[in-house]
Design a protein around this motif. Structure first.
Motif, short mmCIF file in Angstrom:
data_model
loop_
_atom_site.label_atom_id
_atom_site.label_comp_id
_atom_site.label_asym_id
_atom_site.label_seq_id
_atom_site.Cartn_x
_atom_site.Cartn_y
_atom_site.Cartn_z
N ALA A 1 -45.74 6.70 8.85
CA ALA A 1 -46.14 5.33 9.20
C ALA A 1 -46.10 5.12 10.70
N ASP A 2 -45.06 5.62 11.36
CA ASP A 2 -44.95 5.49 12.81
C ASP A 2 -46.08 6.22 13.52
N GLU A 3 -46.42 7.41 13.02
CA GLU A 3 -47.51 8.19 13.62
C GLU A 3 -48.85 7.46 13.45
N LEU A 4 -49.07 6.90 12.28
CA LEU A 4 -50.32 6.17 12.04
C LEU A 4 -50.40 4.91 12.91
N ARG A 5 -49.27 4.24 13.09
CA ARG A 5 -49.26 3.05 13.98
C ARG A 5 -49.55 3.46 15.42
N ALA A 6 -49.01 4.59 15.84
CA ALA A 6 -49.29 5.08 17.20
C ALA A 6 -50.77 5.41 17.36
N GLU A 7 -51.34 6.06 16.34
CA GLU A 7 -52.78 6.37 16.36
C GLU A 7 -53.59 5.08 16.42
N GLY A 8 -53.19 4.09 15.66
CA GLY A 8 -53.88 2.81 15.66
C GLY A 8 -53.78 2.09 16.99
N THR A 9 -52.61 2.14 17.59
CA THR A 9 -52.41 1.51 18.89
C THR A 9 -53.34 2.13 19.93
N GLU A 10 -53.41 3.44 19.91
CA GLU A 10 -54.31 4.15 20.83
C GLU A 10 -55.76 3.75 20.60
N ALA A 11 -56.17 3.64 19.35
CA ALA A 11 -57.55 3.30 19.02
C ALA A 11 -57.91 1.88 19.48
N VAL A 12 -57.06 0.90 19.18
CA VAL A 12 -57.41 -0.47 19.57
C VAL A 12 -57.29 -0.70 21.07
N GLU A 13 -56.37 0.01 21.72
CA GLU A 13 -56.27 -0.11 23.17
C GLU A 13 -57.49 0.48 23.86
N ALA A 14 -58.05 1.55 23.30
CA ALA A 14 -59.27 2.13 23.86
C ALA A 14 -60.43 1.15 23.72
N ILE A 15 -60.50 0.46 22.61
CA ILE A 15 -61.55 -0.56 22.42
C ILE A 15 -61.36 -1.70 23.41
N ALA A 16 -60.13 -2.15 23.58
CA ALA A 16 -59.85 -3.23 24.53
C ALA A 16 -60.25 -2.83 25.94
N ALA A 17 -60.02 -1.56 26.30
CA ALA A 17 -60.40 -1.08 27.62
C ALA A 17 -61.93 -1.07 27.77
N GLN A 18 -62.65 -0.63 26.73
CA GLN A 18 -64.11 -0.66 26.76
C GLN A 18 -64.62 -2.09 26.90
N ALA A 19 -64.01 -3.01 26.18
CA ALA A 19 -64.40 -4.41 26.25
C ALA A 19 -64.15 -4.96 27.65
N ASP A 20 -63.00 -4.63 28.21
CA ASP A 20 -62.67 -5.08 29.56
C ASP A 20 -63.69 -4.58 30.57
N ASP A 21 -64.07 -3.31 30.43
CA ASP A 21 -65.09 -2.73 31.32
C ASP A 21 -66.42 -3.48 31.22
N ALA A 22 -66.70 -4.05 30.04
CA ALA A 22 -67.95 -4.78 29.81
C ALA A 22 -67.80 -6.27 30.14
N GLY A 23 -66.61 -6.68 30.55
CA GLY A 23 -66.37 -8.08 30.87
C GLY A 23 -66.16 -8.95 29.65
N VAL A 24 -65.64 -8.36 28.58
CA VAL A 24 -65.43 -9.07 27.32
C VAL A 24 -63.93 -9.20 27.07
N ALA A 25 -63.50 -10.41 26.73
CA ALA A 25 -62.10 -10.64 26.37
C ALA A 25 -61.82 -9.97 25.03
N ALA A 26 -60.65 -9.35 24.92
CA ALA A 26 -60.32 -8.63 23.68
C ALA A 26 -58.89 -8.89 23.25
N GLU A 27 -58.71 -8.90 21.95
CA GLU A 27 -57.39 -8.97 21.34
C GLU A 27 -57.25 -7.77 20.42
N THR A 28 -56.04 -7.25 20.30
CA THR A 28 -55.82 -6.09 19.43
C THR A 28 -54.79 -6.43 18.36
N ALA A 29 -54.92 -5.74 17.24
CA ALA A 29 -53.97 -5.94 16.14
C ALA A 29 -53.84 -4.67 15.33
N ILE A 30 -52.64 -4.44 14.85
CA ILE A 30 -52.34 -3.35 13.92
C ILE A 30 -51.76 -4.00 12.67
#
Length: 150
Positions: free
Chosen positions: A55-84
């Motif tokens: 479960a901890d490993e899957l949460r870490a994988e999820g955190t990495e995935a949503v943070e990467a999306i938030a970074a892409q959104a930020d680069d595009a000038g889009v506000a982003a929220e993340t959730a696991i």
């Protein structure tokens, strides 16, 4: 039209095209992008001793995935929220749509047909059937599909 756009991700390449579409739509409508990763409780529920580690490993994988999306959104000038979230994937997505008052969900699909889809089920299909918000599916372009029908 859209103030809150959700893009659920499983961290796979099938999600990448959906992420691009979701960011583009959020930018076009000046919407907030919500990136969601659901830790599938069924993945580790039968394990006894190692369940917490998995479960901890899957949460870490999820955190990495949503943070990467938030970074892409930020680069595009889009506000982003993340959730696991943890639970049954399609139900957790639909619950998130309801709780966060999502206007549009954009989901990747593997494009499986026939027996492959029947046996594996389709998270996107279940979300489409049960969510109150519109759901846009984006078929992955670079993912090998499981076509068993012609």
């Amino acid at each position: 039209m859209y103030d809150r756009v959700l893009v659920p991700t499983d961290g796979s390449t099938a999600s990448e095209d959906a992420i691009e579409h979701a960011i583009g739509l959020a930018k076009q409508y000046d919407a907030t992008l919500h990136a969601l990763y659901v830790v599938d409780a069924g993945t580790y529920s039968s394990l006894e001793a190692a369940a917490d580690v998995v479960a901890d490993e899957l949460r870490a994988e999820g955190t990495e995935a949503v943070e990467a999306i938030a970074a892409q959104a930020d680069d595009a000038g889009v506000a982003a929220e993340t959730a696991i979230e943890t639970g049954i994937v399609h139900r957790s997505i639909v619950d998130y749509v309801d709780t966060e008052d999502i206007d549009l969900a954009v989901m990747g699909t593997h494009g499986r047909t026939g027996v492959g889809r029947f046996l594996l089920g389709s998270v996107a299909e279940k979300v489409i059937r049960t969510a109150d918000a519109p759901v846009m599916t984006v078929r992955a372009t670079d993912v090998e599909t499981d076509d068993t029908e012609e």
